[in-house]
Design a protein around this motif. Sequence first.
Motif, short mmCIF file in Angstrom:
data_model
loop_
_atom_site.label_atom_id
_atom_site.label_comp_id
_atom_site.label_asym_id
_atom_site.label_seq_id
_atom_site.Cartn_x
_atom_site.Cartn_y
_atom_site.Cartn_z
N MET A 203 -10.07 -54.31 -22.33
CA MET A 203 -10.51 -54.06 -21.17
C MET A 203 -11.20 -52.52 -20.93
N ARG A 204 -10.29 -51.49 -21.63
CA ARG A 204 -10.81 -50.25 -22.04
C ARG A 204 -11.97 -50.06 -22.80
N LYS A 205 -12.07 -50.67 -24.07
CA LYS A 205 -13.20 -50.46 -24.90
C LYS A 205 -14.38 -51.38 -24.81
N TYR A 206 -14.19 -52.49 -24.17
CA TYR A 206 -15.50 -53.24 -24.06
C TYR A 206 -15.71 -53.71 -22.50
N GLY A 207 -14.85 -53.31 -21.63
CA GLY A 207 -14.98 -53.49 -20.20
C GLY A 207 -14.79 -55.07 -19.86
N PHE A 208 -14.04 -55.80 -20.75
CA PHE A 208 -13.93 -57.08 -20.47
C PHE A 208 -12.70 -57.45 -19.52
N VAL A 209 -12.74 -56.93 -18.46
CA VAL A 209 -11.68 -57.18 -17.19
C VAL A 209 -11.81 -58.70 -16.85
N PRO A 210 -10.85 -59.75 -16.95
CA PRO A 210 -10.83 -60.86 -16.79
C PRO A 210 -10.53 -61.26 -15.25
N ASP A 211 -11.05 -62.32 -14.88
CA ASP A 211 -10.85 -62.93 -13.57
C ASP A 211 -9.88 -64.10 -13.55
N ARG A 212 -9.73 -64.60 -14.77
CA ARG A 212 -8.92 -65.62 -15.16
C ARG A 212 -8.27 -65.26 -16.58
N VAL A 213 -6.99 -65.55 -16.65
CA VAL A 213 -6.55 -65.47 -18.27
C VAL A 213 -5.40 -66.80 -18.56
N HIS A 214 -5.84 -67.12 -19.49
CA HIS A 214 -4.97 -68.37 -20.07
C HIS A 214 -4.11 -67.82 -21.26
N ILE A 215 -2.84 -67.94 -21.08
CA ILE A 215 -1.76 -67.65 -22.18
C ILE A 215 -1.47 -68.83 -22.94
N ILE A 216 -1.87 -69.02 -24.04
CA ILE A 216 -1.64 -70.01 -25.03
C ILE A 216 -0.15 -69.75 -25.62
N ASP A 217 0.83 -70.59 -25.29
CA ASP A 217 2.08 -70.21 -25.73
C ASP A 217 2.73 -71.72 -26.46
N ALA A 218 3.09 -71.32 -27.72
CA ALA A 218 3.65 -71.90 -28.55
C ALA A 218 5.24 -72.00 -28.41
N CYS A 219 5.64 -71.04 -27.82
CA CYS A 219 7.30 -70.97 -27.75
C CYS A 219 7.69 -72.19 -26.89
N THR A 220 9.05 -72.48 -26.99
CA THR A 220 9.89 -73.67 -26.36
C THR A 220 10.51 -73.02 -25.16
N ASP A 221 10.99 -71.85 -25.01
CA ASP A 221 11.56 -71.37 -23.75
C ASP A 221 10.72 -70.68 -22.88
N GLY A 222 9.52 -70.59 -22.92
CA GLY A 222 8.76 -69.77 -21.89
C GLY A 222 9.09 -68.50 -21.59
N VAL A 223 9.96 -67.93 -21.99
CA VAL A 223 10.76 -66.60 -21.39
C VAL A 223 9.62 -65.48 -21.83
N ASP A 224 9.03 -65.59 -23.18
CA ASP A 224 8.07 -64.38 -23.62
C ASP A 224 6.80 -64.72 -22.86
N SER A 225 6.38 -65.96 -22.51
CA SER A 225 5.16 -66.20 -21.67
C SER A 225 5.24 -65.59 -20.16
N GLU A 226 6.52 -65.68 -19.41
CA GLU A 226 6.55 -65.24 -18.41
C GLU A 226 6.43 -63.66 -18.40
N GLU A 227 7.29 -63.04 -19.23
CA GLU A 227 7.20 -61.50 -19.45
C GLU A 227 5.77 -61.20 -19.57
N ALA A 228 4.90 -61.79 -20.44
CA ALA A 228 3.58 -61.46 -21.06
C ALA A 228 2.77 -61.65 -19.80
#
Length: 156
Positions: free
Chosen positions: A23-48
């Motif tokens: 966002m800072r260097k390239y000015g790519f401020v997204p309108d939509r973000v997809h977090i691709i998560d291969a973890c099983t509990d989902g705790v890290d993805s919620e925190e991210a």
Amino acid sequence: MKVLITLLGRSVWGLVNSSWASMRKYGFVPDRVHIIDACTDGVDSEEASRRLRTVLNNFNADAQVSIERVEAGSIGSISSVIKRLIGEYHRGCHRIAIDVTSGTKDLVLGSLMNDLTGVEHVFYLRLDSLRNADRPYILIPVEGQRMIDVLAEGRP
């Protein structure tokens, strides 16, 4: 609309900091973000997701953040989810970026084995040392970081 597809591996801060740096260097401020998560509990993805929303708010962005769970170790599963997202957004003429910084090898391979037509950027935040990696981007010494757009560097 700008869309960021970002890979969550072992480091929540890696995902958040790389998005912040793009966002800072390239000015790519997204309108939509997809977090691709291969973890099983989902705790890290919620925190991210929570941390990333904080960064986005500081860029005055009210982006929609969603979590896409994939099968860990299954490059085919990962690839099909990434392919679907790229195709969907490319058909809609949206601007697409993929961030591979935090991804494990299976996530990175699964994402890059697709036709990247329509993808404008593949971001990677390189740190010289992991000593400061578990801190916010702004607190990591700037001389130890390098934000790279892999597609831009790889084009002739």
